[in-house]
Design a protein around this motif. Structure first.
Motif, PDB file in Angstrom:
ATOM      1  N   LYS A 336       0.836  -1.189   0.000  1.00 38.02           N
ATOM      2  CA  LYS A 336       0.000   0.000   0.000  1.00 38.02           C
ATOM      3  C   LYS A 336       0.881   1.252   0.000  1.00 38.02           C
ATOM      4  O   LYS A 336       1.866   1.341   0.726  1.00 38.02           O
ATOM      5  CB  LYS A 336      -0.906   0.003   1.231  1.00 38.02           C
ATOM      6  CG  LYS A 336      -1.851   1.206   1.323  1.00 38.02           C
ATOM      7  CD  LYS A 336      -2.704   1.126   2.568  1.00 38.02           C
ATOM      8  CE  LYS A 336      -3.637   2.326   2.678  1.00 38.02           C
ATOM      9  NZ  LYS A 336      -2.940   3.610   2.774  1.00 38.02           N
ATOM     10  N   GLY A 337       0.528   2.213  -0.840  1.00 41.85           N
ATOM     11  CA  GLY A 337       1.269   3.459  -0.938  1.00 41.85           C
ATOM     12  C   GLY A 337       2.387   3.432  -1.961  1.00 41.85           C
ATOM     13  O   GLY A 337       3.045   4.450  -2.195  1.00 41.85           O
ATOM     14  N   SER A 338       2.621   2.298  -2.601  1.00 39.72           N
ATOM     15  CA  SER A 338       3.678   2.221  -3.616  1.00 39.72           C
ATOM     16  C   SER A 338       3.228   2.889  -4.908  1.00 39.72           C
ATOM     17  O   SER A 338       2.067   3.280  -5.054  1.00 39.72           O
ATOM     18  CB  SER A 338       4.060   0.763  -3.860  1.00 39.72           C
ATOM     19  OG  SER A 338       2.929   0.015  -4.272  1.00 39.72           O
ATOM     20  N   ASP A 339       4.143   2.974  -5.860  1.00 42.19           N
ATOM     21  CA  ASP A 339       3.866   3.659  -7.121  1.00 42.19           C
ATOM     22  C   ASP A 339       2.916   2.804  -7.976  1.00 42.19           C
ATOM     23  O   ASP A 339       3.269   1.701  -8.386  1.00 42.19           O
ATOM     24  CB  ASP A 339       5.185   3.899  -7.863  1.00 42.19           C
ATOM     25  CG  ASP A 339       4.996   4.723  -9.124  1.00 42.19           C
ATOM     26  OD1 ASP A 339       3.840   5.093  -9.432  1.00 42.19           O
ATOM     27  OD2 ASP A 339       6.002   4.975  -9.819  1.00 42.19           O
ATOM     28  N   PRO A 340       1.725   3.307  -8.287  1.00 37.38           N
ATOM     29  CA  PRO A 340       0.791   2.517  -9.092  1.00 37.38           C
ATOM     30  C   PRO A 340       1.297   2.249 -10.505  1.00 37.38           C
ATOM     31  O   PRO A 340       0.979   1.204 -11.091  1.00 37.38           O
ATOM     32  CB  PRO A 340      -0.478   3.365  -9.098  1.00 37.38           C
ATOM     33  CG  PRO A 340      -0.046   4.741  -8.750  1.00 37.38           C
ATOM     34  CD  PRO A 340       1.138   4.590  -7.863  1.00 37.38           C
ATOM     35  N   ALA A 341       2.085   3.161 -11.050  1.00 31.62           N
ATOM     36  CA  ALA A 341       2.625   2.947 -12.395  1.00 31.62           C
ATOM     37  C   ALA A 341       3.578   1.754 -12.406  1.00 31.62           C
ATOM     38  O   ALA A 341       3.627   0.997 -13.380  1.00 31.62           O
ATOM     39  CB  ALA A 341       3.340   4.212 -12.875  1.00 31.62           C
ATOM     40  N   ALA A 342       4.325   1.544 -11.311  1.00 29.79           N
ATOM     41  CA  ALA A 342       5.242   0.405 -11.217  1.00 29.79           C
ATOM     42  C   ALA A 342       4.474  -0.918 -11.175  1.00 29.79           C
ATOM     43  O   ALA A 342       4.899  -1.922 -11.758  1.00 29.79           O
ATOM     44  CB  ALA A 342       6.123   0.548  -9.975  1.00 29.79           C
ATOM     45  N   VAL A 343       3.332  -0.920 -10.466  1.00 24.22           N
ATOM     46  CA  VAL A 343       2.502  -2.129 -10.411  1.00 24.22           C
ATOM     47  C   VAL A 343       1.997  -2.482 -11.811  1.00 24.22           C
ATOM     48  O   VAL A 343       2.042  -3.646 -12.234  1.00 24.22           O
ATOM     49  CB  VAL A 343       1.314  -1.932  -9.452  1.00 24.22           C
ATOM     50  CG1 VAL A 343       0.459  -3.198  -9.403  1.00 24.22           C
ATOM     51  CG2 VAL A 343       1.785  -1.555  -8.062  1.00 24.22           C
ATOM     52  N   ALA A 344       1.521  -1.490 -12.539  1.00 18.77           N
ATOM     53  CA  ALA A 344       1.014  -1.718 -13.890  1.00 18.77           C
ATOM     54  C   ALA A 344       2.125  -2.241 -14.811  1.00 18.77           C
ATOM     55  O   ALA A 344       1.910  -3.170 -15.597  1.00 18.77           O
ATOM     56  CB  ALA A 344       0.434  -0.422 -14.448  1.00 18.77           C
ATOM     57  N   PHE A 345       3.313  -1.666 -14.683  1.00 16.67           N
ATOM     58  CA  PHE A 345       4.455  -2.097 -15.506  1.00 16.67           C
ATOM     59  C   PHE A 345       4.809  -3.557 -15.218  1.00 16.67           C
ATOM     60  O   PHE A 345       5.033  -4.350 -16.149  1.00 16.67           O
ATOM     61  CB  PHE A 345       5.662  -1.193 -15.231  1.00 16.67           C
ATOM     62  CG  PHE A 345       6.885  -1.576 -16.007  1.00 16.67           C
ATOM     63  CD1 PHE A 345       7.049  -1.174 -17.315  1.00 16.67           C
ATOM     64  CD2 PHE A 345       7.880  -2.352 -15.416  1.00 16.67           C
ATOM     65  CE1 PHE A 345       8.184  -1.537 -18.034  1.00 16.67           C
ATOM     66  CE2 PHE A 345       9.014  -2.718 -16.132  1.00 16.67           C
ATOM     67  CZ  PHE A 345       9.170  -2.307 -17.443  1.00 16.67           C
ATOM     68  N   ILE A 380       0.464   6.650 -15.258  1.00 14.90           N
ATOM     69  CA  ILE A 380       0.248   5.208 -15.436  1.00 14.90           C
ATOM     70  C   ILE A 380       0.121   4.875 -16.914  1.00 14.90           C
ATOM     71  O   ILE A 380       0.662   3.879 -17.408  1.00 14.90           O
ATOM     72  CB  ILE A 380      -1.013   4.755 -14.675  1.00 14.90           C
ATOM     73  CG1 ILE A 380      -0.866   5.002 -13.178  1.00 14.90           C
ATOM     74  CG2 ILE A 380      -1.302   3.272 -14.926  1.00 14.90           C
ATOM     75  CD1 ILE A 380      -2.138   4.731 -12.385  1.00 14.90           C
ATOM     76  N   LYS A 381      -0.552   5.727 -17.639  1.00 18.78           N
ATOM     77  CA  LYS A 381      -0.735   5.486 -19.063  1.00 18.78           C
ATOM     78  C   LYS A 381       0.596   5.560 -19.804  1.00 18.78           C
ATOM     79  O   LYS A 381       0.868   4.745 -20.696  1.00 18.78           O
ATOM     80  CB  LYS A 381      -1.725   6.513 -19.642  1.00 18.78           C
ATOM     81  CG  LYS A 381      -2.009   6.294 -21.123  1.00 18.78           C
ATOM     82  CD  LYS A 381      -3.030   7.285 -21.666  1.00 18.78           C
ATOM     83  CE  LYS A 381      -3.277   7.018 -23.143  1.00 18.78           C
ATOM     84  NZ  LYS A 381      -4.273   7.974 -23.709  1.00 18.78           N
ATOM     85  N   ARG A 382       1.443   6.502 -19.430  1.00 20.63           N
ATOM     86  CA  ARG A 382       2.752   6.618 -20.106  1.00 20.63           C
ATOM     87  C   ARG A 382       3.627   5.399 -19.837  1.00 20.63           C
ATOM     88  O   ARG A 382       4.332   4.921 -20.725  1.00 20.63           O
ATOM     89  CB  ARG A 382       3.484   7.887 -19.616  1.00 20.63           C
ATOM     90  CG  ARG A 382       2.908   9.186 -20.106  1.00 20.63           C
ATOM     91  CD  ARG A 382       3.893  10.337 -19.896  1.00 20.63           C
ATOM     92  NE  ARG A 382       4.331  10.449 -18.502  1.00 20.63           N
ATOM     93  CZ  ARG A 382       3.712  11.182 -17.588  1.00 20.63           C
ATOM     94  NH1 ARG A 382       2.618  11.869 -17.915  1.00 20.63           N
ATOM     95  NH2 ARG A 382       4.187  11.252 -16.354  1.00 20.63           N
TER      96      ARG A 382
END
Length: 479
Positions: A336-345, A380-382
């Motif tokens: 929790k609190g981590s970078d959402p873009a990293a999760v998506a990647f 996140i999209k980028r």
């Protein structure tokens, strides 16, 4: 579904008919015609009924012919076979049967008394005979008038099925119990006739949460379609109005675009997964929709993976984890609190490494006015480079869902829409408006609370829901 819109469409037809009939009465240009008035929604069932009737006619005519043949054959039976039949049939035949001779011991008076007695009993029992036997004996002039009328009624119902304008069918389910009128001189629909009616339609659409530009487009299309139409009968008014409204709505809801399934197949051919990013405000059912889609494509033979990129909301990771476990798909999550873009990647990389065909990225719900969260969504999209960015909206919020989709489209450029709770939507404003306003297709509709309660959007199916009578909604599993 969409009961409010259905009533408004039907009311438009009724108002136009009232307007033309009232004017024709003042002009002494109206006469009552034999027949029944069709209901507004009956025209939506005509295509189906014509096909069903054509099949049933082919099936039933041989049965009628067969029954006639059986009757004709029965007349050729031998006297021995006739004697084996019930006493009811043979009893009254003594007077007409020339094969039976009176016994020599009986006097002429006794024979005459027996014949008169038999004739009286025959007259009392005659109405009880089966219509099946009596209707095919044209030479039988002693049959009662009641039996003739009932037989004729049965025949007329059978043979009149192929007569388009036959007014003798009393039980046609497409017809209203009111009378039908015709105009002595054909009436022409003018703008004057439509002015008040179309204004009322536009107000009704706006009250049903239809977007202003959509309501205006529908009204303009109906006006162009109806003005100049020549009307001969009251049923023509209903039919023309029905078709004008249906055509107007068909243009509104049919936004071209590829289905998600087609895109999965195209990416699979390239050896890549289809990456789908879901956005929307809190409480619209975004996470539940992701679970439904994972289940939907798992049953189609694909292998989805879910990315828990909503790392801000308390309990969000646990919620999406619950759905992933219930459906049986892999979940990629961080703390929790981590970078959402990293999760998506990471989810995209996992799908590529494992040969999975679909990545579903759950993002934090955010209001369209929250600039910071909207900027994060762009990040996140980028990073994830999704093939589809899908807005998930609540159909019950009506015009609010359309406005939210517009804001998200301006910020991140949406590729499609999923509407939840569509099965409970009585107004239909969002379903009618959202795709037309943002010029992006509706991809799926949420139709219930279960994982199987989701269906791919189909414009023809939607059109049938909007123009069907109450209670005629099509089951999602049959569509």
């Amino acid at each position: 579904m969409f009961e409010s819109l259905k009533k408004k469409f039907s009311r438009t037809s009724d108002k136009l008919e009232e307007e033309l009939i009232e004017e024709a009465q003042e002009e002494n240009n109206l006469e009552e015609e034999s027949g029944k008035k069709f209901s507004f929604f009956s025209f939506g069932r005509k295509d189906k009924k014509e096909e069903e009737d054509s099949k049933s006619d082919v099936a039933e005519i041989p049965q009628e012919v067969e029954s006639i043949q059986e009757t004709d054959t029965s007349d050729d039976e031998t006297s021995d076979d006739k004697d084996e039949k019930s006493g009811f049939w043979s009893f009254g035949k003594k007077s007409s049967d020339n094969k039976e001779e009176p016994q020599e011991e009986e006097s002429a008076e006794e024979i005459q008394e027996e014949e008169e007695s038999a004739e009286e009993i025959q007259e009392e029992e005659e109405p009880k005979k089966s219509h099946f036997w009596s209707r095919n004996k044209e030479e039988d002039t002693e049959e009662s008038e009641d039996a003739d009328e009932k037989t004729e009624e049965k025949k007329s119902r059978f043979w009149s099925r192929n007569k388009d304008n036959d007014s003798s069918e009393e039980n046609d389910e497409d017809e209203e119990p009111s009378g039908m009128f015709s105009f002595i001189t054909a009436k022409t629909i003018s703008e004057k006739h439509l002015e008040d009616i179309l204004w009322e339609l536009e107000m009704g659409l706006l009250e049903g949460d239809v977007a202003m530009e959509v309501a205006s487009a529908v009204v303009d299309s109906v006006k162009d379609d109806l003005v100049g139409r020549k009307i001969k009968r009251s049923n023509d008014i209903t039919e023309y109005t029905y078709n004008a409204l249906r055509n107007a709505v068909a243009e509104i809801i049919d936004i071209p675009g590829k289905s998600m399934t087609e895109m999965i197949e195209a990416k699979k051919a390239q050896g890549e997964p289809l990456v789908v990013m879901f956005v929307g405000i809190n409480g619209t059912g975004k996470t539940t929709t992701i679970g439904k889609l994972a289940n939907y494509y798992l049953k189609k033979g694909y292998t989805p993976v879910i990315a828990a990129a909503d790392t801000f909301r308390a309990g969000a990771i646990e919620q999406v984890n619950y759905h992933a476990d219930k459906v049986g798909v892999k979940l990629i999550k961080h703390q929790k609190g981590s970078d959402p873009a990293a999760v998506a990647f990471d989810a995209v990389e996992h799908a590529k490494a494992q040969g999975k065909e679909l990545v579903l990225i759950d993002t934090a719900g955010r209001m369209q006015t929250n600039t910071n969260l909207m900027d994060e969504m762009k990040k996140i999209k980028r990073v994830a480079k999704p093939d589809l960015v899908v807005f998930v909206g609540d159909a019950l919020t009506g015009n609010d869902a359309t406005q939210q989709a517009s804001k998200f489209n301006e910020a991140i450029d949406l590729d499609g829409v999923i509407l939840t709770k569509a099965d409970a939507d009585s107004k239909g404003g969002a379903s009618l408006s959202i795709g037309y306003v943002i010029k992006k297709p509706i991809l799926f509709l949420g139709m219930g609370q279960g994982y199987d309660d989701i269906k791919e959007y189909d414009a023809d199916w939607m059109l049938n829901q909007l123009f069907s009578e109450s209670g005629e909604e099509v089951n999602i599993n049959e569509a």
